[in-house]
Design an enzyme around this catalytic site. Structure first.
Site, PDB file in Angstrom:
ATOM      1  N   ARG A  54     -62.803 -33.157  25.481  1.00  0.00           N
ATOM      2  CA  ARG A  54     -62.229 -31.945  25.290  1.00  0.00           C
ATOM      3  C   ARG A  54     -62.187 -31.087  26.311  1.00  0.00           C
ATOM      4  NH1 ARG A  54     -65.107 -29.825  27.659  1.00  0.00           N
ATOM      5  NH2 ARG A  54     -67.516 -29.356  27.584  1.00  0.00           N
ATOM      6  N   GLU A  60     -68.036 -20.550  27.955  1.00  0.00           N
ATOM      7  CA  GLU A  60     -68.805 -21.461  28.830  1.00  0.00           C
ATOM      8  C   GLU A  60     -70.351 -21.308  28.743  1.00  0.00           C
ATOM      9  OE1 GLU A  60     -67.704 -24.600  28.916  1.00  0.00           O
ATOM     10  OE2 GLU A  60     -66.012 -23.510  30.046  1.00  0.00           O
ATOM     11  N   GLY A 165     -67.780 -37.205  34.581  1.00  0.00           N
ATOM     12  CA  GLY A 165     -68.100 -36.054  35.513  1.00  0.00           C
ATOM     13  C   GLY A 165     -66.984 -35.059  35.812  1.00  0.00           C
ATOM     14  N   GLY A 167     -66.269 -32.545  33.580  1.00  0.00           N
ATOM     15  CA  GLY A 167     -66.237 -31.304  32.542  1.00  0.00           C
ATOM     16  C   GLY A 167     -65.170 -31.417  31.222  1.00  0.00           C
ATOM     17  N   SER A 169     -65.822 -33.875  29.425  1.00  0.00           N
ATOM     18  CA  SER A 169     -66.663 -34.249  28.168  1.00  0.00           C
ATOM     19  C   SER A 169     -66.579 -35.744  27.727  1.00  0.00           C
ATOM     20  CB  SER A 169     -66.722 -33.495  26.849  1.00  0.00           C
ATOM     21  OG  SER A 169     -67.798 -33.278  26.448  1.00  0.00           O
ATOM     22  N   ASP A 216     -69.205 -29.966  22.303  1.00  0.00           N
ATOM     23  CA  ASP A 216     -68.463 -31.291  22.835  1.00  0.00           C
ATOM     24  C   ASP A 216     -68.362 -32.113  21.833  1.00  0.00           C
ATOM     25  OD1 ASP A 216     -68.771 -29.870  25.139  1.00  0.00           O
ATOM     26  OD2 ASP A 216     -69.872 -31.361  26.117  1.00  0.00           O
ATOM     27  N   SER A 291     -69.462 -33.758  39.014  1.00  0.00           N
ATOM     28  CA  SER A 291     -70.750 -33.030  38.640  1.00  0.00           C
ATOM     29  C   SER A 291     -71.425 -34.104  38.025  1.00  0.00           C
ATOM     30  CB  SER A 291     -70.690 -31.841  37.801  1.00  0.00           C
ATOM     31  OG  SER A 291     -70.587 -32.065  36.429  1.00  0.00           O
ATOM     32  N   LYS A 293     -74.431 -34.550  35.744  1.00  0.00           N
ATOM     33  CA  LYS A 293     -75.119 -33.687  34.972  1.00  0.00           C
ATOM     34  C   LYS A 293     -76.608 -34.151  34.663  1.00  0.00           C
ATOM     35  CE  LYS A 293     -73.711 -31.581  31.311  1.00  0.00           C
ATOM     36  NZ  LYS A 293     -72.611 -32.557  30.967  1.00  0.00           N
TER      37      LYS A 293
HETATM   38  P1  NG1 Z   1     -69.643 -30.835  29.697  1.00  0.00           P
HETATM   39  O1  NG1 Z   1     -70.052 -30.815  31.127  1.00  0.00           O
HETATM   40  O2  NG1 Z   1     -68.133 -30.833  29.554  1.00  0.00           O
HETATM   41  O3  NG1 Z   1     -70.107 -32.353  29.099  1.00  0.00           O
HETATM   42  C1  NG1 Z   1     -71.652 -29.288  28.853  1.00  0.00           C
HETATM   43  C2  NG1 Z   1     -72.285 -29.334  27.419  1.00  0.00           C
HETATM   44  C3  NG1 Z   1     -71.855 -28.408  26.593  1.00  0.00           C
HETATM   45  C4  NG1 Z   1     -71.392 -27.050  26.977  1.00  0.00           C
HETATM   46  C5  NG1 Z   1     -70.782 -27.035  28.471  1.00  0.00           C
HETATM   47  C6  NG1 Z   1     -70.878 -25.842  28.856  1.00  0.00           C
HETATM   48  C7  NG1 Z   1     -73.083 -31.760  27.233  1.00  0.00           C
HETATM   49  C8  NG1 Z   1     -72.814 -32.800  26.676  1.00  0.00           C
HETATM   50  N1  NG1 Z   1     -72.355 -30.718  26.963  1.00  0.00           N
HETATM   51  O4  NG1 Z   1     -70.224 -29.449  28.614  1.00  0.00           O
HETATM   52  O5  NG1 Z   1     -72.580 -28.450  25.297  1.00  0.00           O
HETATM   53  O6  NG1 Z   1     -72.926 -26.257  27.065  1.00  0.00           O
HETATM   54  O7  NG1 Z   1     -71.458 -27.983  29.330  1.00  0.00           O
HETATM   55  O8  NG1 Z   1     -70.216 -24.790  28.181  1.00  0.00           O
HETATM   56  O9  NG1 Z   1     -73.824 -31.550  28.128  1.00  0.00           O
HETATM   57 MG    MG Z   2     -70.771 -33.959  29.143  1.00  0.00          MG
END
Ligand code: NG1
Ligand code: MG
Length: 570
Positions: A54, A60, A165, A167, A169, A216, A291, A293
Site C-alpha cells: 500500500r 503517518e 524496506g 515504505g 509495506s 497496512d 529502512s 524496521k
Molecule cells: P511501513 O513502514 O510502510 O510498513 C509502518 C507501520 C504502519 C504505520 C506506518 C507509519 C508496520 C507493519 N507498519 O508502515 O502501521 O505506523 O509505519 O505511518 O510496521
Molecule cells: Mg512494513
C-alpha cells in the site's frame, strides 16, 4: 463497511485478474509461479494467496495512536502458491521463494507447548521466512490450540513485486498473504471475514518485533480499486472508500476474457488509455535508502510508539483529564485523550460516538495544548533536546517501577543520547490527524460538488479539480514538514527527494510509510507524469544511471488496487 465481508475466493483466473482492475498483464507472473511450484514440489498448487502493498497518501505514524489514516493498496503484491503435503510432521512447512538467491529455502515446524503453538522468530535479524512464520502463528493459535485438529503440513512458494524496506509495506503484504495461505490450506477461510483477517494479521505482524498500528494490514485486506481508504481504529475498525480526484492516465482494465479453448491461465486484456485530463496521479519514488524496521525498531519505530503513549498520559495529567479510571495503569492513546477531552464516553469495540465536527474541534484545540508538554524550565531551543528518562518518569506521575511496567516492559527501546520527545511527537500526531480529515473532506467535497458547480463546463471543471489538487498537495507538504521536524522520521535523502519532486511540479510530496528511508509519494498532474519522472531521473543523483525497467522499479505512477484474495485451483 467492508470489514464484515467474506474474503474473496476465486476459482476462475480471469475473474481473479479482473478483480484487480489493473492494466498489468498478471498472467505471466501467476503462470510462472504455478509452473515453478509444480517443478519444485512435484504437484500442482492448491491455492494462490495474493496480498497487495500500500501507499499511504496521508496520516503517518498516527495509526498506533488510533487516529484515522488514508492509504490505498498498490498494484504490487505478494503471491504465495501453496498445497498441503503428506507428511507425518505436524504442521511442518517447506517454504521457498522465487528470489532464492536473496531468500533461501527454509524448513520449519511449529511446536505445541501447554496448548500454545510456538515458532522460532529471530527478532534481531531481518529473515524473509519470519513473515511467513508470523502469518502462521495466528492461524495455529486460533484454530489448533486445543489439539482436536492437526495443522496440515504445507509446501509454499513465494514471489513478490513490492520492494522490501521501501515504505510500501511489503511486510504487511507478506503477513496477510501468509495468514491467508495457512487459512486456505487448513480449510479455514470460511471462518474469518475481512475484519477478522485484519486483526489476525495485525497480531501476527507484531510477532516480528515491530509494534505497528493496523493501517497496512487493513489497506492490504480491505482496499477497493480506484479509491483510497479512510481507516479508523477506535472505538472499532472502520473503513470507508474515498474518491480521489485522480486522473485516468494510468490505463485501466475495461475487460478481461479467457480465450475459449485455450489454457485458462491465459487471458486477453482490453485496456483503455484515456486522454490525459486535469486530474492528479500519485507517483511513488523510492529514495533507495533501505529502512530496516526490524533492526532499527529499538531506536526508531518502537521508540515513537512509546513516546506517543507517554505523551498521552502526560497530556491527560496537565489537562486534568480522567486517568487510570478503573484503578489500573492505562496505556492510553492520544485518540482516547480526545474522547476524554470532549467528555464523551467511548468503549473499545463499541459504536463511534465522537462526530467528525467534534474531532476537528478537539484536534485543533489539543494541538495548541501540546505546548503544555514543554517543561516550564525550557528555554528556546530546548525542544531539540527533549527530556531524560528521569524527567519523563516524573511528569508521568508514576513510580519508576509503574512506569517501566506500563511503558517499557513489553518493548525494547533506546533513545538517542538518552533523550525522549513528548511535545514534538504529540504535536505531529494531532496536526497529522487533522490533515487526514481535511484531505478526506477535500476529496469528498470535490466529488460531490463538481457536477453541480461546473455543469459539464470542461474549463470550469478543470479549474475546480486543480483547486482541490492544490489543497491536497499543500496538506501533503505540511505532512512532510511535520514528519521531518516534529516526528523526525524522515532522512536527508527523503527531504531532498520530496523537495526535488515539488520543484519538478508536484502539487505535494511526502514520505510514505514509516520513513527513515523508503518511498515518497507525490501528487502530480496527470498530463505531467512523464515530464515529472524525467525531471526526477535527471535531478535525484541515485537515479542518474537507471534506465528502462530499472527506472520503472524505483519511480512509478500507481493506481489504487483491490485488497487481498485467494485463488483456488479446481
Ligand atoms: P511501513 O513502514 O510502510 O510498513 C509502518 C507501520 C504502519 C504505520 C506506518 C507509519 C508496520 C507493519 N507498519 O508502515 O502501521 O505506523 O509505519 O505511518 O510496521
Ligand atoms: Mg512494513
Amino acid at each position: 463497511m467492508a470489514a464484515s465481508l467474506p474474503i474473496p475466493v476465486f476459482t476462475k483466473l480471469n475473474e481473479a485478474y479482473a478483480s484487480l482492475g489493473s492494466a498489468v498483464d498478471h498472467a505471466p507472473r501467476w503462470d510462472n509461479l504455478a509452473t515453478e511450484f509444480e517443478a519444485r514440489f512435484g504437484k500442482k498448487p492448491a491455492f494462490i494467496a495474493r496480498a497487495p502493498g500500500r501507499v499511504n497518501l496521508i496520516g503517518e505514524h498516527i495509526d498506533y495512536a488510533l487516529f484515522g489514516v488514508l492509504p490505498a493498496a498498490v498494484e504490487r503484491d505478494i503471491l504465495i502458491a501453496c498445497a498441503p503435503r503428506s507428511s507425518t510432521e505436524q504442521g511442518a512447512v517447506r517454504a521457498e521463494n522465487l528470489a532464492g538467491s536473496k531468500y533461501p529455502p527454509k524448513h520449519f515446524a511449529p511446536s505445541l507447548k501447554d496448548s500454545e503453538w510456538y515458532l522460532d522468530i529471530d527478532k534481531t535479524q531481518l529473515n524473509w521466512e519470519s513473515y511467513v512464520k508470523a502469518g502462521y502463528y495466528g492461524v495455529l493459535n486460533t484454530f489448533f490450540a486445543h489439539g482436536s485438529e492437526q495443522p496440515a503440513p504445507v509446501d509454499i512458494l513465494v514471489t513478490g513485486s513490492v520492494p522490501a524496506g521501501s515504505g510500501l509495506s511489503s511486510s504487511a503484504a507478506m503477513v496477510v498473504a501468509s495468514t491467508l495461505t495457512f487459512l486456505a490450506v487448513n480449510n479455514k477461510l470460511g471462518e474469518v471475514n475481512k475484519g477478522r483477517l485484519v486483526e489476525l494479521a495485525m497480531e501476527n505482524e507484531k510477532r516480528v518485533g515491530v509494534n505497528s498500528g493496523g493501517m497496512d494490514q487493513a489497506a492490504s485486506v480491505i482496499s477497493l480499486p480506484n479509491s483510497a481508504l479512510y481507516i479508523t481504529f477506535f472505538p472499532t475498525l472502520y473503513a470507508e472508500p474515498i474518491p480521489l480526484p485522480s486522473g485516468s492516465s494510468v490505463p485501466s482494465l475495461v475487460s478481461s476474457t479467457a480465450p475459449q479453448s485455450a489454457d485458462p491461465h491465459k487471458v486477453s486484456l482490453v485496456l483503455e488509455v484515456p486522454k490525459a485530463g486535469a486530474g492528479g496521479v500519485f507517483v511513488c519514488a523510492n529514495s533507495l535508502v533501505v529502512s530496516d524496521k526490524v533492526v532499527g525498531a529499538k531506536t526508531q519505530y518502537n521508540l515513537r510508539v512509546v513516546e506517543t503513549l507517554v505523551a498521552a498520559r502526560v497530556l491527560s495529567r496537565v489537562l486534568n483529564l480522567p486517568l487510570d479510571q478503573d484503578g489500573s495503569r492505562e496505556k492510553l492513546t492520544l485518540r482516547e485523550v480526545v474522547g476524554r477531552y470532549l467528555g464523551v464516553k467511548e468503549t473499545k469495540g463499541g459504536e463511534a460516538s465522537v462526530s467528525t465536527e467534534q474531532l476537528y474541534k478537539a484536534l485543533s484545540e489539543l494541538g495548541a495544548q501540546t505546548s503544555k508538554l514543554k517543561p516550564r524550565s525550557w528555554k528556546e531551543g530546548d525542544e531539540e533536546l527533549g527530556v531524560t528518562m528521569e524527567e519523563m518518569v516524573e511528569v508521568s506521575g508514576l513510580s519508576k517501577e509503574e512506569f517501566y511496567q506500563t511503558y517499557l516492559s513489553w518493548v525494547d527501546v533506546e533513545a538517542p543520547n538518552g533523550r525522549f520527545q513528548l511535545y514534538k511527537r504529540a504535536a505531529h500526531v494531532f496536526s497529522e490527524a487533522l490533515r487526514v480529515l481535511q484531505f478526506r473532506q477535500a476529496c469528498v467535497q470535490a466529488k460531490e460538488s463538481l457536477p453541480s458547480a461546473t455543469k459539464g463546463d470542461a474549463a470550469a471543471e478543470e479549474k475546480t479539480t486543480k483547486a482541490t489538487l492544490e489543497i491536497l498537495g499543500a496538506l501533503m507538504n505540511e505532512s512532510q514538514q511535520s514528519c521531518s521536524k516534529l516526528f523526525e522520521c524522515s532522512c536527508p535523502e527523503l527531504d531532498q527527494l520530496t523537495t526535488l519532486c515539488r520543484e519538478a511540479g508536484a502539487y505535494g510530496s511526502r514520505l510514505t510509510g514509516a520513513g527513515w528511508g523508503g518511498c515518497t509519494v507525490s501528487l502530480v498532474a496527470e498530463s505531467e507524469v512523464d515530464t515529472f519522472i524525467a525531471k526526477i531521473k535527471a535531478s535525484y543523483p541515485p537515479y542518474k544511471d537507471l534506465e528502462g525497467e530499472k527506472l520503472k522499479e524505483v519511480i512509478f505512477a500507481t493506481k489504487p488496487s483491490s485488497g487481498a484474495f485467494v485463488y483456488k485451483f479446481e
